[in-house]
Enzyme design. Structure first.
Site, PDB file in Angstrom:
ATOM      1  N   ASP A 190       0.858  -1.183   0.000  1.00  0.00           N
ATOM      2  CA  ASP A 190       0.000   0.000   0.000  1.00  0.00           C
ATOM      3  C   ASP A 190       0.896   1.235   0.000  1.00  0.00           C
ATOM      4  O   ASP A 190       1.701   1.428   0.914  1.00  0.00           O
ATOM      5  CB  ASP A 190      -0.914   0.003   1.231  1.00  0.00           C
ATOM      6  CG  ASP A 190      -1.810   1.229   1.277  1.00  0.00           C
ATOM      7  OD1 ASP A 190      -2.565   1.445   0.313  1.00  0.00           O
ATOM      8  OD2 ASP A 190      -1.733   1.984   2.269  1.00  0.00           O
ATOM      9  N   GLU A 241      -1.616  -1.698  -6.039  1.00  0.00           N
ATOM     10  CA  GLU A 241      -2.916  -1.135  -6.374  1.00  0.00           C
ATOM     11  C   GLU A 241      -2.764  -0.157  -7.521  1.00  0.00           C
ATOM     12  O   GLU A 241      -1.797   0.611  -7.573  1.00  0.00           O
ATOM     13  CB  GLU A 241      -3.512  -0.432  -5.148  1.00  0.00           C
ATOM     14  CG  GLU A 241      -4.950  -0.011  -5.330  1.00  0.00           C
ATOM     15  CD  GLU A 241      -5.526   0.594  -4.067  1.00  0.00           C
ATOM     16  OE1 GLU A 241      -6.752   0.812  -4.018  1.00  0.00           O
ATOM     17  OE2 GLU A 241      -4.755   0.866  -3.132  1.00  0.00           O
ATOM     18  N   CYS A 299     -12.396  -5.161   6.583  1.00  0.00           N
ATOM     19  CA  CYS A 299     -11.494  -5.793   7.561  1.00  0.00           C
ATOM     20  C   CYS A 299     -10.770  -6.949   6.889  1.00  0.00           C
ATOM     21  O   CYS A 299     -11.400  -7.821   6.286  1.00  0.00           O
ATOM     22  CB  CYS A 299     -12.303  -6.275   8.762  1.00  0.00           C
ATOM     23  SG  CYS A 299     -11.295  -7.105  10.022  1.00  0.00           S
ATOM     24  N   CYS A 349     -11.897 -10.591   8.929  1.00  0.00           N
ATOM     25  CA  CYS A 349     -13.214 -11.213   8.804  1.00  0.00           C
ATOM     26  C   CYS A 349     -13.961 -10.812   7.552  1.00  0.00           C
ATOM     27  O   CYS A 349     -14.985 -11.414   7.224  1.00  0.00           O
ATOM     28  CB  CYS A 349     -14.065 -10.898  10.034  1.00  0.00           C
ATOM     29  SG  CYS A 349     -14.437  -9.132  10.220  1.00  0.00           S
ATOM     30  N   CYS A 408     -12.811  -3.028  14.311  1.00  0.00           N
ATOM     31  CA  CYS A 408     -13.836  -3.754  13.565  1.00  0.00           C
ATOM     32  C   CYS A 408     -14.980  -4.129  14.507  1.00  0.00           C
ATOM     33  O   CYS A 408     -14.765  -4.694  15.588  1.00  0.00           O
ATOM     34  CB  CYS A 408     -13.232  -5.002  12.913  1.00  0.00           C
ATOM     35  SG  CYS A 408     -14.423  -5.950  11.941  1.00  0.00           S
ATOM     36  N   CYS A 430     -15.406  -8.536  14.356  1.00  0.00           N
ATOM     37  CA  CYS A 430     -14.471  -9.436  15.034  1.00  0.00           C
ATOM     38  C   CYS A 430     -13.761  -8.790  16.210  1.00  0.00           C
ATOM     39  O   CYS A 430     -13.052  -9.470  16.959  1.00  0.00           O
ATOM     40  CB  CYS A 430     -13.443  -9.977  14.046  1.00  0.00           C
ATOM     41  SG  CYS A 430     -12.391  -8.695  13.313  1.00  0.00           S
ATOM     42  N   ASP A 478      -3.255   1.457   7.102  1.00  0.00           N
ATOM     43  CA  ASP A 478      -2.356   1.117   5.994  1.00  0.00           C
ATOM     44  C   ASP A 478      -2.032  -0.377   5.969  1.00  0.00           C
ATOM     45  O   ASP A 478      -2.011  -0.991   4.900  1.00  0.00           O
ATOM     46  CB  ASP A 478      -1.063   1.930   6.104  1.00  0.00           C
ATOM     47  CG  ASP A 478      -1.330   3.431   6.006  1.00  0.00           C
ATOM     48  OD1 ASP A 478      -2.311   3.796   5.337  1.00  0.00           O
ATOM     49  OD2 ASP A 478      -0.566   4.211   6.589  1.00  0.00           O
TER      50      ASP A 478
END
Length: 396
Positions: A186, A269, A322, A325, A341, A344, A351
């Protein structure tokens, strides 16, 4: 596969004069051929242009000085113009991927100068020198050996009056075992790269050099054109830009080599850099990072070392899901660097979570969240009072 090897050279004063004459002739041939193409209803072929702007021009009084330099770089200049037109037409018709290629433009005397020699115009000497037709023998600073015999060499003079030789050689792919199967990366601004394995790469600081560039550019704007002091200031600005470019290239080369050597699959990406630089507050900082250059280096080195390089869609919501999960919490503000989250209960760094999602999507371990969670509603931006979701609203 082919690769370029670039070396610094220090020509003598006489060789500098010969190179300046060569660069001028190459520039004139390019501009004459481009002007002829603009005047014609149908673009002439490369062979027709060479007969007019080189062979025919040598017989006129205005262009007799074209005979004083080697004809090889002049012919290559017309060939390069033909390639530039081909890229423009292919891009216009949609046959060429990537950003649109602009129409060929005229070359300027103050811009970067170059002249390309094929095998007919240069030869390698046993004492480490390189003979260039009608220039003489120049001795590069051999920082590394050439892997094979070069097929062509380009003499380059940048805006800061530095000279280089760029060789085109054939390189064989290197097969080596990787330490890790895959990695997702990233890209950011302060932290240049966050990897899916938790490692981070801090970007070099360009603030001091960029501040000097801005100061000299304001001074350059106030000076009259075609003045000696303006030319001195222009060279100072070019030298500062070269220092920034050298620092960035050194950092990107070392980081990309390390990543490609250690990982079998590299996933990035697809960032819309041209759209991101439209933000006037972040445009200059984003431009200094060199995200596109890093992607190009990783792709080229992956091919060289037998690695697999993948790029996921820019529309993949890697910062909204996330990585443990798969719960989708929606869009969050850039100032929010950590999220808890609700599904979970895992606290996710923004990042690192995005890097893990990039790796999962690239390896095919997770489907596109826009389709798998299409019935779920997405919150536009996280509210500050949602303490259960936002844990660390610190700046990046």
């Amino acid at each position: 596969m082919k690769a370029r090897y670039k070396y610094r050279i220090y020509p003598t004063d006489q060789q500098k004069q010969s190179l300046a004459q060569l660069f001028g002739c190459v520039r004139v041939v390019w501009n004459d051929a481009l002007a002829l193409c603009k005047q014609s209803e149908k673009k002439p072929k490369s062979t027709e242009l060479q007969k007019i702007v080189i062979t025919g021009a040598k017989q006129t009084e205005e262009r007799t000085w074209l005979e004083e330099v080697s004809c090889v770089p002049l012919q290559q200049s017309v060939t390069d113009l033909e390639t530039a037109f081909k890229n423009f037409f292919d891009s216009y018709k949609g046959k060429r991927k990537g950003q649109k290629v602009r129409y060929p433009r005229f070359k300027k005397k103050t811009s970067r100068q170059s002249a390309r020699f094929t095998l007919r115009g240069f030869s390698m000497k046993k004492n480490g020198g390189v003979y260039l037709a009608k220039i003489g023998i120049v001795k590069p600073i051999w920082s590394r050996e050439l892997p094979s015999a070069p097929s062509s060499v380009t003499v380059i003079k940048d805006c800061a009056n530095r000279y280089f030789l760029s060789f085109v050689v054939e390189v064989k792919p290197v097969q080596s075992e990787a330490l890790h199967p895959s990695i997702g990366i990233d890209l950011g601004i302060k932290t240049f790269a966050v990897m899916s394995n938790g490692a981070k790469a801090e970007s070099p600081s360009y603030k001091k050099l960029d501040r000097k560039v801005r100061k000299l550019q304001r001074k350059l704007a106030r000076q009259p054109h075609d003045s000696k002091r303006r030319n001195i200031t222009r060279i100072k600005v070019a030298k500062l830009h070269n220092r920034i470019s050298d620092v960035r290239k050194d950092f990107l080369h070392k980081l990309s080599t390390k990543i490609v050597n250690e990982n079998q699959v590299i996933v990035l990406e697809d960032l819309n850099v041209s759209g991101l630089v439209k933000n006037r507050k972040l445009a200059r900082v984003i431009s200094l990072q060199g995200w596109r250059e890093f992607r190009t280096l990783c792709e080229a080195k992956s091919e060289k070392f037998g690695r697999e390089f993948k790029v996921i869609s820019r529309w993949e919501p890697t910062s909204q899901v996330c990585s443990d999960c798969g719960f989708k919490w929606g869009k969050i503000d850039l100032s929010i660097r950590s999220v808890l989250c609700l599904n979970c209960g895992t606290e996710q760094d923004r990042d690192e979570n995005a890097a893990r999602n990039i790796a999962q999507v690239g390896m095919g371990n997770r489907h596109d969240s826009k389709w798998t969670l299409r019935d779920c509603q997405t919150i536009s931006v996280a509210e500050p009072d949602e303490a259960s979701r936002i844990t660390a609203p610190s700046g990046r």
